[in-house]
Scaffold this motif. Sequence first.
Motif, short mmCIF file in Angstrom:
data_model
loop_
_atom_site.label_atom_id
_atom_site.label_comp_id
_atom_site.label_asym_id
_atom_site.label_seq_id
_atom_site.Cartn_x
_atom_site.Cartn_y
_atom_site.Cartn_z
N ILE A 93 -7.53 10.16 -52.44
CA ILE A 93 -7.76 8.73 -52.21
C ILE A 93 -8.56 8.59 -50.93
CG2 ILE A 93 -6.69 6.52 -51.64
CD1 ILE A 93 -4.39 7.19 -53.43
N ARG A 94 -9.57 7.73 -50.99
CA ARG A 94 -10.35 7.38 -49.80
C ARG A 94 -10.22 5.88 -49.58
NH1 ARG A 94 -13.55 10.46 -52.94
NH2 ARG A 94 -14.97 8.78 -53.49
N VAL A 95 -10.12 5.49 -48.33
CA VAL A 95 -10.00 4.08 -47.97
C VAL A 95 -10.99 3.79 -46.85
CG1 VAL A 95 -8.45 2.28 -47.12
CG2 VAL A 95 -7.54 4.09 -48.57
N ALA A 96 -11.73 2.68 -46.99
CA ALA A 96 -12.70 2.32 -45.95
C ALA A 96 -12.99 0.82 -46.03
CB ALA A 96 -13.99 3.10 -46.14
N LYS A 97 -13.55 0.31 -44.96
CA LYS A 97 -13.99 -1.07 -44.93
C LYS A 97 -15.35 -1.13 -45.63
CE LYS A 97 -12.92 -5.15 -43.42
NZ LYS A 97 -11.80 -5.84 -44.02
N PHE A 98 -15.45 -1.88 -46.73
CA PHE A 98 -16.69 -1.98 -47.50
C PHE A 98 -17.64 -2.99 -46.85
CE2 PHE A 98 -19.11 -3.72 -51.15
CZ PHE A 98 -19.81 -2.57 -51.48
N ASN A 99 -17.08 -4.15 -46.48
CA ASN A 99 -17.81 -5.16 -45.71
C ASN A 99 -16.79 -6.01 -44.97
OD1 ASN A 99 -16.95 -7.27 -47.48
ND2 ASN A 99 -18.64 -6.86 -48.86
N ASN A 100 -17.20 -7.10 -44.35
CA ASN A 100 -16.27 -7.91 -43.55
C ASN A 100 -15.11 -8.48 -44.35
OD1 ASN A 100 -17.62 -7.46 -41.17
ND2 ASN A 100 -18.85 -9.33 -41.32
N GLN A 101 -15.32 -8.71 -45.63
CA GLN A 101 -14.28 -9.33 -46.45
C GLN A 101 -13.54 -8.36 -47.37
OE1 GLN A 101 -17.53 -10.83 -46.43
NE2 GLN A 101 -16.86 -12.17 -44.79
N VAL A 102 -14.02 -7.13 -47.49
CA VAL A 102 -13.47 -6.22 -48.50
C VAL A 102 -13.09 -4.87 -47.89
CG1 VAL A 102 -13.97 -4.97 -50.64
CG2 VAL A 102 -14.78 -7.31 -50.36
N SER A 103 -11.86 -4.44 -48.18
CA SER A 103 -11.45 -3.05 -47.93
C SER A 103 -11.46 -2.35 -49.28
CB SER A 103 -10.04 -3.00 -47.34
OG SER A 103 -10.03 -3.56 -46.05
N ARG A 104 -12.05 -1.16 -49.33
CA ARG A 104 -12.22 -0.46 -50.61
C ARG A 104 -11.32 0.77 -50.67
NH1 ARG A 104 -17.94 0.29 -53.39
NH2 ARG A 104 -17.29 -1.76 -54.16
N VAL A 105 -10.63 0.90 -51.79
CA VAL A 105 -9.80 2.08 -52.08
C VAL A 105 -10.45 2.79 -53.26
CG1 VAL A 105 -7.52 2.88 -52.79
CG2 VAL A 105 -7.72 0.86 -51.32
N VAL A 106 -10.76 4.06 -53.08
CA VAL A 106 -11.33 4.88 -54.16
C VAL A 106 -10.32 5.96 -54.50
CG1 VAL A 106 -13.22 6.38 -54.87
CG2 VAL A 106 -13.68 4.42 -53.37
N ILE A 107 -9.86 5.96 -55.74
CA ILE A 107 -8.89 6.94 -56.21
C ILE A 107 -9.61 7.90 -57.15
CG2 ILE A 107 -6.73 7.31 -57.45
CD1 ILE A 107 -5.92 4.45 -56.61
N GLU A 108 -9.77 9.14 -56.71
CA GLU A 108 -10.42 10.14 -57.54
C GLU A 108 -9.36 10.76 -58.44
OE1 GLU A 108 -13.16 14.10 -57.08
OE2 GLU A 108 -13.23 12.58 -55.49
N LEU A 109 -9.62 10.69 -59.76
CA LEU A 109 -8.65 11.15 -60.75
C LEU A 109 -8.94 12.59 -61.17
CD1 LEU A 109 -8.85 7.89 -62.87
CD2 LEU A 109 -7.09 8.48 -61.20
#
Length: 142
Positions: A93-109
């Motif tokens: 799982i990776r977590v990062a700030k995508f932009n000012n309004q969005v935090s993005r969670v990427v779950i690699e399966l």
Amino acid sequence: MFKSNYLKTIFILIWLIFPNYILAKNTIESARVWPAREYTRVTLESIKPISNDQMILKNPDRLVIDLHDIDLNDDLKNLSTKILSSDPNIKQIRVAKFNNQVSRVVIELRAESKINIFSRSEEHTSELQSHSDLVCRLLLEK
């Protein structure tokens, strides 16, 4: 006239007493992972409903979740540390700030999967369950 002034006064008092709650972005209060052979459950909890969008991407197979108006705090940042190398469903799982309004969670399966995503809000009756009276959950199951 009296009713209008009364409502304005009430609004100003609420604004003065609870300004941080009114203006604050939502935060993740708890992030948990439960791996099992059949599925892995990822749970994000907050005190307000979690507005989100999801998409499935290929090569590699991954689930992308955009969390709207969610602050990127330690609970969310540390979600990646909760994935065990032995997890049969999630590679990382990776977590990062995508932009000012969005935090993005990427779950690699580990493989192509059917994903269930649902939200649940409920009141708690025990101090052991939550620090607030209401908890909102975003549940992800593979």
